[in-house]
Design an enzyme around this catalytic site. Sequence first.
Site, PDB file in Angstrom:
ATOM      1  CB  SER A 112      96.522 169.942  42.734  1.00 39.35           C
ATOM      2  OG  SER A 112      95.505 169.011  43.055  1.00 39.35           O
TER       3      SER A 112
ATOM      4  NE  ARG B 226      98.363 156.096  44.167  1.00 40.66           N
ATOM      5  CZ  ARG B 226      98.673 155.949  42.899  1.00 40.66           C
ATOM      6  NH1 ARG B 226      98.559 156.966  42.072  1.00 40.66           N
ATOM      7  NH2 ARG B 226      99.088 154.792  42.424  1.00 40.66           N
TER       8      ARG B 226
ATOM      9  CG  ASN C 175     111.679 166.119  55.472  1.00 41.87           C
ATOM     10  OD1 ASN C 175     112.826 165.771  55.721  1.00 41.87           O
ATOM     11  ND2 ASN C 175     111.379 167.357  55.123  1.00 41.87           N
TER      12      ASN C 175
ATOM     13  CB  CYS D  53     108.234 168.596  53.781  1.00 44.29           C
ATOM     14  SG  CYS D  53     108.377 168.710  55.568  1.00 44.29           S
ATOM     15  CG  HIS D  54     107.469 174.670  55.104  1.00 40.75           C
ATOM     16  ND1 HIS D  54     108.759 174.272  55.412  1.00 40.75           N
ATOM     17  CD2 HIS D  54     107.567 175.926  54.618  1.00 40.75           C
ATOM     18  CE1 HIS D  54     109.596 175.267  55.133  1.00 40.75           C
ATOM     19  NE2 HIS D  54     108.897 176.279  54.652  1.00 40.75           N
TER      20      HIS D  54
ATOM     21  CD  GLU E 194     109.622 179.525  53.523  1.00 42.16           C
ATOM     22  OE1 GLU E 194     109.306 179.195  52.363  1.00 42.16           O
ATOM     23  OE2 GLU E 194     110.244 178.759  54.284  1.00 42.16           O
TER      24      GLU E 194
ATOM     25  CE1 TYR F  34     102.251 166.732  49.565  1.00 42.74           C
ATOM     26  CE2 TYR F  34     100.012 167.322  48.948  1.00 42.74           C
ATOM     27  CZ  TYR F  34     100.997 167.193  49.908  1.00 42.74           C
ATOM     28  OH  TYR F  34     100.732 167.538  51.218  1.00 42.74           O
TER      29      TYR F  34
END
Length: 181
Positions: free
Chosen positions: A140, A117, A126, A134-135, A165, A103
Amino acid sequence: MDGVSDDVAVGGLDTPVGRISVAVTRDGLAAVGWGRRPASGRLPVVDDAERLALVLGQLTEYFAGRRQDFDVPIDWRYVPGSASAVVLRTLHETVGYGSSVTYGQLADRSGTGIPARAIGGIMGANPIPIVVPCHRVLASDGLGGYSGGSGGNGLEVKRWLLTLEGVLPPTFDWSPAGLTA
């Protein structure tokens, strides 16, 4: 727009992570969602198999492991908020198949000044998941969340997509045929 009223073609596809529905305007893909029908806003729905064919074909190839990049036109007009659109365009253009970003990294990369955040909220809103990936955005300290999927299985869907992937290694119960019960 050129003064022509817009409309949307809506179609669906059964995938290993559940039923996916798409909405395609004259300008491109406007929505991807889980279930029978994505939100099409106030646009009239038309029957247009030709308009849907490219998007549904590329999604079919992706889920079969034969496509890594989507080259369908995207109609960005339905992304809420201009800063959100910048973040999602940055994600779409810079985080390719088989890679991920946190992020915070996406916040920095987008140059919008949006704090890390807040990126999670943008990812959750999205309207074009999978194609605007967005996946691939992670916390972190782990996977983070995912609003895709149905029935509360969003995190399992995210894990499945990342495994497809190659971002995550397959676990003993991962199946390319779909989510296991």
